[in-house]
Design an enzyme around this catalytic site. Structure first.
Site, short mmCIF file in Angstrom:
data_model
loop_
_atom_site.label_atom_id
_atom_site.label_comp_id
_atom_site.label_asym_id
_atom_site.label_seq_id
_atom_site.Cartn_x
_atom_site.Cartn_y
_atom_site.Cartn_z
N HIS A 57 58.59 43.57 99.51
CA HIS A 57 59.09 44.76 100.21
C HIS A 57 59.57 45.87 99.28
CE1 HIS A 57 58.69 42.17 103.66
NE2 HIS A 57 59.05 43.14 104.48
N HIS A 83 57.81 48.88 100.51
CA HIS A 83 58.54 49.99 101.11
C HIS A 83 58.35 51.27 100.30
CE1 HIS A 83 61.65 47.53 103.67
NE2 HIS A 83 60.46 47.57 104.23
N ARG A 95 69.03 35.45 101.89
CA ARG A 95 68.21 36.26 102.81
C ARG A 95 67.35 37.27 102.05
NH1 ARG A 95 69.41 38.92 108.75
NH2 ARG A 95 67.29 39.75 108.94
N GLU A 114 53.18 38.94 106.94
CA GLU A 114 54.57 38.42 106.91
C GLU A 114 54.57 36.89 107.05
OE1 GLU A 114 57.12 40.42 106.12
OE2 GLU A 114 57.06 42.29 107.25
N ASN A 134 62.65 39.54 101.56
CA ASN A 134 62.21 40.85 101.10
C ASN A 134 61.09 40.75 100.06
OD1 ASN A 134 63.51 43.97 100.57
ND2 ASN A 134 63.94 42.93 102.49
N ARG A 185 79.33 51.22 121.46
CA ARG A 185 79.70 50.39 120.29
C ARG A 185 79.06 49.00 120.32
NH1 ARG A 185 85.12 52.41 121.24
NH2 ARG A 185 85.41 54.30 119.99
N HIS A 235 52.98 48.42 107.90
CA HIS A 235 54.04 47.73 107.15
C HIS A 235 53.52 46.41 106.58
CE1 HIS A 235 57.94 46.17 105.99
NE2 HIS A 235 57.72 45.10 106.74
N LYS A 295 68.19 42.42 111.94
CA LYS A 295 68.11 43.69 111.20
C LYS A 295 67.53 44.73 112.14
CE LYS A 295 67.68 42.62 106.25
NZ LYS A 295 66.82 42.69 105.06
N GLU A 355 72.53 39.23 104.22
CA GLU A 355 71.81 39.35 102.96
C GLU A 355 72.74 39.40 101.75
OE1 GLU A 355 68.09 41.78 103.18
OE2 GLU A 355 68.71 42.49 101.21
N LYS A 415 62.41 31.60 108.99
CA LYS A 415 63.31 32.77 109.04
C LYS A 415 64.66 32.40 109.65
CE LYS A 415 63.91 37.60 109.68
NZ LYS A 415 63.42 38.94 109.90
N1 LIG Z 1 63.91 43.95 111.57
C1 LIG Z 1 63.18 43.19 110.78
O1 LIG Z 1 63.62 42.14 110.31
C2 LIG Z 1 61.78 43.60 110.47
C3 LIG Z 1 60.89 42.66 109.91
C4 LIG Z 1 59.58 43.07 109.66
C5 LIG Z 1 59.16 44.34 109.99
N2 LIG Z 1 60.05 45.21 110.54
C6 LIG Z 1 59.61 46.55 110.95
O2 LIG Z 1 58.62 46.39 111.96
C7 LIG Z 1 57.79 47.55 111.97
C8 LIG Z 1 56.35 47.12 112.08
O3 LIG Z 1 56.17 46.42 113.28
P1 LIG Z 1 54.74 46.19 113.91
O4 LIG Z 1 53.80 45.80 112.85
O5 LIG Z 1 54.92 45.32 115.08
O6 LIG Z 1 54.29 47.67 114.31
P2 LIG Z 1 54.39 48.49 115.69
O7 LIG Z 1 55.60 48.17 116.44
O8 LIG Z 1 54.13 49.90 115.32
O9 LIG Z 1 53.14 47.93 116.50
C9 LIG Z 1 51.86 48.14 115.98
C10 LIG Z 1 50.92 48.77 117.02
O10 LIG Z 1 50.55 47.77 117.96
C11 LIG Z 1 50.73 48.25 119.30
N3 LIG Z 1 51.01 47.07 120.11
C12 LIG Z 1 52.14 46.34 120.13
N4 LIG Z 1 51.98 45.26 120.89
C13 LIG Z 1 50.72 45.31 121.38
C14 LIG Z 1 49.97 44.46 122.21
N5 LIG Z 1 50.44 43.29 122.64
N6 LIG Z 1 48.72 44.84 122.53
C15 LIG Z 1 48.19 46.00 122.04
N7 LIG Z 1 48.85 46.83 121.23
C16 LIG Z 1 50.11 46.48 120.90
C17 LIG Z 1 51.84 49.25 119.18
O11 LIG Z 1 51.82 50.16 120.24
C18 LIG Z 1 51.53 49.89 117.84
O12 LIG Z 1 50.57 50.90 118.00
C19 LIG Z 1 58.08 48.30 110.69
O13 LIG Z 1 58.84 49.43 110.99
C20 LIG Z 1 58.89 47.32 109.88
O14 LIG Z 1 59.79 47.96 109.01
C21 LIG Z 1 61.34 44.87 110.79
O1 LIG Z 2 64.77 39.94 107.79
C1 LIG Z 2 64.81 40.27 106.60
O2 LIG Z 2 65.83 40.11 105.91
C2 LIG Z 2 63.63 40.87 105.95
O3 LIG Z 2 63.72 41.33 104.83
C3 LIG Z 2 62.36 40.89 106.72
C4 LIG Z 2 61.41 42.00 106.32
O4 LIG Z 2 60.09 41.55 106.63
C5 LIG Z 2 61.62 43.29 107.11
O5 LIG Z 2 60.59 44.20 106.82
C6 LIG Z 2 62.97 43.94 106.96
O6 LIG Z 2 63.12 44.98 107.90
C7 LIG Z 2 63.18 44.55 105.61
O7 LIG Z 2 64.53 44.76 105.46
P1 LIG Z 2 65.14 45.84 104.48
O8 LIG Z 2 66.57 45.41 104.40
O9 LIG Z 2 64.44 45.76 103.17
O10 LIG Z 2 64.97 47.16 105.11
ZN LIG Z 3 58.70 43.22 106.51
#
Ligand SMILES: NC(=O)c1ccc[n+]([C@@H]2O[C@H](COP(=O)([O-])OP(=O)(O)OC[C@H]3O[C@@H](n4cnc5c(N)ncnc54)[C@H](O)[C@@H]3O)[C@@H](O)[C@H]2O)c1
Ligand SMILES: O=C(O)C(=O)C[C@@H](O)[C@H](O)[C@H](O)COP(=O)(O)O
Ligand SMILES: [Zn+2]
Length: 368
Positions: free
Chosen positions: A249, A253, A242, A186, A246, A122, A267, A144, A238, A228
């Protein structure tokens, strides 16, 4: 030298984002200060091969019992299957409620490991060690966490804040240039939302960051995290402001889902294109001067990112995109919500978007 940015607002336990160089090597002491019974690393196969041993040795050197579970690199790992595999491994390893997950990797690992930490017994603590630019400027901050399903992006998840974020600029040295640009999208988004001067700096003096220059990257990471942190501190879940994060997005998305989350678009690339579309839609609706939409598009394109549907080797259908957008988490009672803009640096939320106007826009943009 390190820069420490607080993330606080009262709705969750405050934490800090540390930005600096060499932080992978000193991660052990930072994690040990949180006094977990164990610190278990979740990573992907690519990152584990490059940086896993540095972090494992640092944790062990700080006296922490550790171990590592890896998932395949790429968006496909944000899945029920990999979530189950990670959780099962944490159980098999005998982690307890005072154990801590270390998310070492990009946004995929951060979102997956964060959700695993939210669910395990949990909810246990986790620390983000983001190794992509995208994860350093965005996904490691704000709590998130999520996986995708074929029905859409991030539809299953939880808000679960990390205890600490360690953003090591040196870790970006091994990042492929496509991934640097993807994270830059981003960064540009943050400027487009609320900081026009930052957006202009990114296209001028700071432009070397999109090619991997570490000094420009460090400044871009710091300013992005400040923006951020301030927004999520005000509105963790959100309920209001917040949603601005997006920007780009709702379109982005929908494109990713239509591509079945394959490698056609990262992404960040989808967000870049989505931001350009959001600005053009704003201009089309008379909400934003055309010159501002052109300014936004020029800044995105100058960084080598896509701004037009024709930049993507796929035939998109307007109705399919609208159906995806209607399934977005911001949609309420069947009404589309879009983040739109009055100008560069001045985004706002429109909760009452006319789906027919969006449909006409998508067709003008080249969708069938
Ligand atoms: N939670 C949030 O607020 C939020 C915000 C933005 C994006 N996201 C999510 O993040 C994801 C995208 O993340 P990303 O762009 O980091 O992609 P990713 O995690 O897939 O990484 C991209 C690639 O880079 C490689 N990599 C990572 N670090 C490396 C390094 N230092 N050296 C060499 N290779 C490396 C990974 O193995 C992968 O192949 C999406 O799923 C998106 O929805 C979430
Ligand atoms: O942190 C947030 O809030 C964002 O919207 C950041 C975005 O860059 C990120 O891709 C996030 O995961 C999108 O959120 P979602 O709620 O649309 O899935
Ligand atoms: Zn994003």
């Amino acid at each position: 030298m390190t820069t420490t940015i607080p993330v606080a607002g009262g709705a969750f336990a405050p934490y800090e984002v540390v930005v600096g160089r060499g932080l992978l090597k000193t991660a052990g002491a930072e994690v040990a200060a949180l006094k977990p019974t164990r610190a278990f690393i979740v990573s992907d196969e690519t990152v584990a091969a490059i940086h896993g041993e540095t972090v494992r040795a640092s944790l062990e050197g700080a006296g922490l019992a550790t171990g590592i579970v890896t998932v395949p690199a790429g968006e496909a790992s944000k899945s029920f299957e990999q979530l189950e595999a990670v959780l099962d491994r944490l159980l098999a390893e005998g982690l307890d409620r005072k154990s801590l997950v270390v998310a070492l990797g990009g946004g995929v690992v951060g979102d997956l490991a964060g959700l695993a930490a939210a669910l395990f017994m949990r909810g246990i603590d986790f620390v983000q060690i983001p190794t992509t630019l995208l994860a350093q400027v965005d996904s490691s901050v704000g709590g998130k966490t999520a996986i995708d399903t074929p029905r859409g992006k991030n539809l299953i998840g939880a808000f679960h804040q990390p205890r600490r974020v360690l953003a090591d600029i040196e870790a970006l040295a091994t990042l492929p240039v496509r991934q640097v640009r993807s994270g830059w999208a981003e960064v540009l988004k943050h400027g487009l939302i609320c900081d026009a001067a930052f957006f202009d700096w990114l296209g001028g003096e700071g432009a070397a960051g999109a090619q991997g220059d570490p000094d420009a990257l460090e400044r871009a990471v710091i300013r992005s995290v400040e923006i951020k942190a301030q927004i999520v501190g005000e509105d963790e879940k959100e309920a209001g402001r917040r949603a601005l994060l997006n920007l780009g997005h709702t379109f982005g998305h929908a494109l990713e889902a239509e591509l079945a989350f394959d490698e056609t678009l990262t992404h960040g690339e989808a967000v870049a294109l989505g931001c350009a579309m959001a600005f053009r839609y704003s201009a089309r609706q008379g909400l934003c001067p055309a010159v501002e939409a052109e300014r936004a598009e020029a800044g995105i394109r100058a960084a080598g990112l896509p701004t037009r549907l024709s930049d993507v080797a796929h035939a998109f259908a307007a109705d399919a995109l609208i159906a995806r957008m209607a399934g977005d988490k911001k949609a309420e009672g069947g009404r589309l919500t879009l983040i739109l803009a009055r100008a560069v640096g001045d985004a706002f939320t429109d909760k009452d978007v006319d789906a027919e106007a969006v449909r006409a826009f998508l067709i003008e943009e080249g969708a069938a």
